[in-house]
Design an enzyme around this catalytic site. Sequence first.
Site, PDB file in Angstrom:
ATOM      1  N   GLU A 143       7.738  26.478  62.206  1.00  0.00           N
ATOM      2  CA  GLU A 143       7.053  25.331  61.941  1.00  0.00           C
ATOM      3  C   GLU A 143       6.234  26.064  63.110  1.00  0.00           C
ATOM      4  O   GLU A 143       5.891  25.253  63.364  1.00  0.00           O
ATOM      5  CB  GLU A 143       7.625  24.278  62.519  1.00  0.00           C
ATOM      6  CG  GLU A 143       6.974  23.578  61.114  1.00  0.00           C
ATOM      7  CD  GLU A 143       5.966  23.212  61.477  1.00  0.00           C
ATOM      8  OE1 GLU A 143       4.946  23.801  62.025  1.00  0.00           O
ATOM      9  OE2 GLU A 143       5.500  22.213  62.195  1.00  0.00           O
ATOM     10  N   GLU A 152      -4.185  26.448  66.532  1.00  0.00           N
ATOM     11  CA  GLU A 152      -3.015  26.733  67.436  1.00  0.00           C
ATOM     12  C   GLU A 152      -2.476  28.057  67.281  1.00  0.00           C
ATOM     13  O   GLU A 152      -2.279  28.298  68.246  1.00  0.00           O
ATOM     14  CB  GLU A 152      -1.601  25.722  66.855  1.00  0.00           C
ATOM     15  CG  GLU A 152      -1.468  24.524  67.117  1.00  0.00           C
ATOM     16  CD  GLU A 152      -1.150  23.923  67.028  1.00  0.00           C
ATOM     17  OE1 GLU A 152      -0.202  24.168  67.431  1.00  0.00           O
ATOM     18  OE2 GLU A 152      -1.008  22.485  65.998  1.00  0.00           O
TER      19      GLU A 152
END
Lengths: 383, 383
Positions: A143, A152
């Site tokens: 994930e 990110e």
Amino acid sequence: MSSSATNGVAGDHTTTAINAAAAAGVDKGVDFANYFCTYAFLYHQKEMLCDRVRMDAYYNAVFQNKHHFNGKTVLDVGTGSGILAIWAGQAGARKVYAVEATKMSEHARALVKANNLQGVVEVIEGSIEDITLPEKVDVIISEWMGYFLLRESMFDSVICARDRWLKPTGSMYPSHARMWLAPIRSGLGDQKMNDYEGSMDDWFYFLDETKTYYGVDMSALTKPFSEEQKKYYLQTSLWNNLHPNQLIGSAAMIKEIDCSTATVNDILDVRASMSSLITTEETRLCGFAGWFDVHFRGSKENPAQHEIELTTAPSEDYSTHWGQQVFLLHPSIHVSEGDNLAINFSMTRSKENHRLMEVELSCEIKQPSGRLLPPFRKKFYIE
Amino acid sequence: MSSSATNGVAGDHTTTAINAAAAAGVDKGVDFANYFCTYAFLYHQKEMLCDRVRMDAYYNAVFQNKHHFNGKTVLDVGTGSGILAIWAGQAGARKVYAVEATKMSEHARALVKANNLQGVVEVIEGSIEDITLPEKVDVIISEWMGYFLLRESMFDSVICARDRWLKPTGSMYPSHARMWLAPIRSGLGDQKMNDYEGSMDDWFYFLDETKTYYGVDMSALTKPFSEEQKKYYLQTSLWNNLHPNQLIGSAAMIKEIDCSTATVNDILDVRASMSSLITTEETRLCGFAGWFDVHFRGSKENPAQHEIELTTAPSEDYSTHWGQQVFLLHPSIHVSEGDNLAINFSMTRSKENHRLMEVELSCEIKQPSGRLLPPFRKKFYIE
């Protein structure tokens, strides 16, 4: 100082990943301080574990496709609390490698044991770029999605894992990802403009006080202060869970990623030209919302029995911890049904922090009469 | 990777400072990401510049002691927007070196120019540990104080500057600093306990859901989750501007620092045994408040003409951006006038981040009758 390129790793994709990291000058300690540290808190893990849309999608992807896991080897990249690794084990995996960069690994190990999977799930603390596995795996599950998919930059690590550790016929979970953009109406724009104006009013009061009481003229800083505040209030995208009726036109796909083949180069610089049709009468175009979906389809050689979708689109019934990223226009623009938006979109990584993003968005609006509204071009920051 | 110890620097104190930094394993990039970055925002500078207690104290210290500045050389450690350096220049300094580690240096330079002091104030971008000055200075001025004085550990840099660059007869601005602790009453304790209990209720609901819907038993994480939440809600000190009537006993001095002679060793580990007398009838001891004051007295050889004090004690009339740090007891303890608290206090630096602090506080309460209440010992984190 610039690192994560320590292991001698083969594979074109991985070399690209490492070059990208080296080019961005990523310092591991700094990256940990800025990024990984968050994931070391159980409170943060719990927030993700309470996201039912996220949990249901991964749970169903695993348990409705047990043939991908039963008797197989699995790698979970960034296992966090270990939930995906545990599910893979419960679905019958022969061996699961659960890699986690933070001290959360210790909690994951405890959880694995408490769920009687210590013989199957091996928790490894380390960066995926640094660790070594004793074998290649059948499935990589992860994930890795951030806000608007790519914030990110964690997919870099999944690519690295795939190129090093996935068997040629192995499956990626998820297997595909898409980014979307749609025109919206929202009251947030006025609110943020008020905040900005309030902050500038405070500033001018502050200038007077500082001159009067302390004999220093600070007006030379008005321009940089205003730019800092504009960036903060007006140019930084916002997290929001929108109601579908705030969408005022068709959603356009920005990008589709095949997780089995994508390279870091493919996601370093996301560019797209697309169009969106306004579907609402007499309204205001207040900005754009960006979101993503991912799909679990297995691999070409070994397709999923039940394809699962995880979408973070605005929904009446569900919301996710990802929400949507909102890019606001100041001022908003009057539009109406049938207006066509021709949008140029680009998203690159911030030079200061490769896990944050910068977006450029230009748009031309053509009315059904053929009349063109003045085009605009805006810069945004995903912080 | 562990650094700031790059310059060959003489002086016992400085060696201590460097050893302390090296021992703490301080990585410069990480330190910048965790700490300095905040100071690169004008918004944050403005918050400090709007603190009238802070501004008045430094302004009066400089302009009521012009003899210390007129025709002299001055070093401002961590000049930020440059305000102290500009005041030193306006007070007649021959030369002011204004050192700043962040890009705020560029704004400071603009401000110096806008205030016609470019011939006097030289802004130098760099860490004080790394830069070199062409001469020793008569005065070091710095606003280095963090929450409860020592948070941020910036005084280390001032000590380093003093040992390298201050003339033997030079003055430190401020010249002295003191830390205080006093018993308080406050509603914050109940509030935080409610928050903690609410968070744990959520957790148990989450455990049920995760077991029921996703087949994973997460109860093995209850203890670490509860510890994480206890640390966050109950053991982390709080910023608060208290009203003086919340003080229920006498304030005790923990530490006095002579800025002209203190070493890093003197502040690495702050320990004190002291007593406080409850001065309020029938009340609850809800915790303790810590604050500091600093004084501007010049040097022995060259005392100030007008001594100035900057205090962050609870006040009816003023508040500061430092506020007080509040350490809460759970549960609170019934006390009354005449009760005597014998307190042992210790404060050390966090191993993970040398700019954050850990406090241990033990206390024995003796009633006027001679009866002793059960002693307690608590650990707190200044984050």
